[in-house]
Design an enzyme around this catalytic site. Structure first.
Site, PDB file in Angstrom:
ATOM      1  NE  ARG A  82      -1.755   1.721   3.617  1.00 28.59           N
ATOM      2  CZ  ARG A  82      -1.605   1.380   4.894  1.00 28.59           C
ATOM      3  NH1 ARG A  82      -2.232   0.333   5.379  1.00 28.59           N
ATOM      4  NH2 ARG A  82      -0.813   2.074   5.688  1.00 28.59           N
ATOM      5  CG  HIS A 129      -5.923   2.505   6.684  1.00 28.78           C
ATOM      6  ND1 HIS A 129      -6.101   1.211   6.242  1.00 28.78           N
ATOM      7  CD2 HIS A 129      -7.066   2.851   7.327  1.00 28.78           C
ATOM      8  CE1 HIS A 129      -7.303   0.785   6.601  1.00 28.78           C
ATOM      9  NE2 HIS A 129      -7.911   1.760   7.257  1.00 28.78           N
ATOM     10  CE1 TYR A 144       1.513   2.243   8.524  1.00 26.28           C
ATOM     11  CE2 TYR A 144       0.443   3.900   9.864  1.00 26.28           C
ATOM     12  CZ  TYR A 144       0.501   3.155   8.714  1.00 26.28           C
ATOM     13  OH  TYR A 144      -0.461   3.330   7.745  1.00 26.28           O
TER      14      TYR A 144
END
Length: 377
Positions: free
Chosen positions: A273, A277, A286
């Site tokens: 990805r 998100h 992260y």
């Protein structure tokens, strides 16, 4: 006193009785040790030129669709958008392996798969705009509603596939889910029922590395997500999710197996990805830029473009045509999404029950009275 201590009881045996044997030979169900690839390998010699050009066109269109939808979110035209940039090969291949009578069961990130299946781009974004629960008729397009709760579409796919088989309909369901969804109970229940019933359903796990901010290593200790298939008694396939030709081939094989009565298959596509998100997520908290850049070098659009150009399947005219078509789609999407929708608040009560309950009628009357009062003011 235990059973073993009872007078005349047989000695305790630490192994199963001799009659035990595996219900299924696990060896044929095990996935490959490395993701299957086509591009850049000898397997690319058998590429279907027409199919590859169509895959490329849809990949370019999908990349532009993701970029435009993300821009619309920043402009306030969408409440949220979960981009599938970097995962376009999975989405497009999933749409193109389906026959007209088959069903697609998407998750919330799979708007691109729905559009590649033939859904109007604006209708695909209606849920994310907050206008309706879904912006299209699932029966017309054979696309289940985009599913926001994790993995709840998987049992639905199994149920539809099982019902189709009982009716004698030649239908296969293709269910899409992310790596995070494999940690949900619905995932277990769906795969277990599918295998026991030998339902004509294919599960495609798009392993993009993170369930929001949770890396895969903190979700499972399995060798791969494809290995989970063995525990249910179905084959697992591991494929390079950025290799559009490989994903299409693996899914096509799984769909044909299901259609012949061979039962379900679990396919894990290893992808990434690239974007956050959603627009509400800060991915820099992260993961690092170096990781993202490493995956950009394995971009699905560029991988396919380089292979097809090298083999003479795609030329500059074909590249330009694909890009111009994508821009036309993006311009139309912008124009139509910038128009203010005309909504009726009482639609909230329209599709709850076939026959409205007294409580719903009372609530609708109350809302209408408030709207009339507001209008008079």
């Amino acid at each position: 006193m235990t059973v073993q201590e009872l007078p005349g009881a047989p000695a305790y045996l630490p192994t199963p009785p001799p009659s035990w044997k595996p219900r299924t030979d696990p060896a044929p169900l095990l996935p490959d040790t490395a993701p299957y690839r086509v591009l850049g390998t000898d397997a690319a010699d058998r590429l279907d030129a027409a199919l590859m050009r169509r895959l490329y066109t849809e990949l370019v269109r999908g990349r532009r669709y993701n970029a435009q939808a993300t821009a619309l979110t920043k402009q306030g035209r969408l409440a949220v958008y979960p981009s599938s940039t970097g995962q376009e090969a999975c989405q497009v291949a999933a749409a193109l392996v389906l026959q007209e009578r088959d069903w697609l069961f998407p998750s919330y990130r799979d708007t691109l798969a729905a559009v590649a299946r033939g859904l109007d781009p604006v209708q695909a974004l209606t849920l994310l705009r907050g206008d309706w629960h879904t912006g299209y008729d699932p029966r017309e397009y054979r696309i289940a509603p985009l599913c926001t709760p994790l993995a709840t579409q998987l049992p639905h796919a199994v149920g539809l596939a099982h019902a189709a088989r009982l009716k004698g309909d030649d239908v296969v369901a293709l269910a899409l889910v992310g790596d995070g969804g494999t940690s949900e109970g619905d995932f277990h229940e769906a795969l277990n029922f599918a295998a026991v019933w030998k339902a004509p359903v294919v599960f495609l796990v798009q392993n993009n590395g993170f369930a929001i901010s949770v890396p895969l290593a903190k979700q499972t200790a399995a060798p791969s997500l494809a290995h989970k298939a063995v525990g249910y008694g179905m084959p697992g396939r591991l494929v390079d999710g950025n290799d559009a030709a490989a994903v299409h081939e693996v899914l096509a094989d799984a769909m044909e197996r299901a259609r012949r009565g061979g039962g379900p298959t679990l396919v894990e596509a290893v992808t990434y990805r690239i974007e956050a998100h959603t627009n509400a997520d800060d991915a820099t908290r992260y993961r690092g830029d170096a990781e993202v850049e490493a995956w950009r070098a394995h971009d699905p659009v560029q991988l396919l473009e380089r292979e097809l150009t090298r083999r003479g399947i795609l030329d500059e005219d074909g590249i330009r045509e694909a890009r111009e078509g994508a821009e036309t789609m993006a311009a139309d999407l912008r124009e139509r999404m910038n128009a203010e929708p005309v909504l009726d608040p009482t639609d909230l009560f329209a599709h709850v029950y076939a026959h409205r309950t007294p409580q719903l009628k009372e609530q609708e009357a109350q809302l209408r009275a408030e709207l009339d009062a507001e209008g008079e003011r």
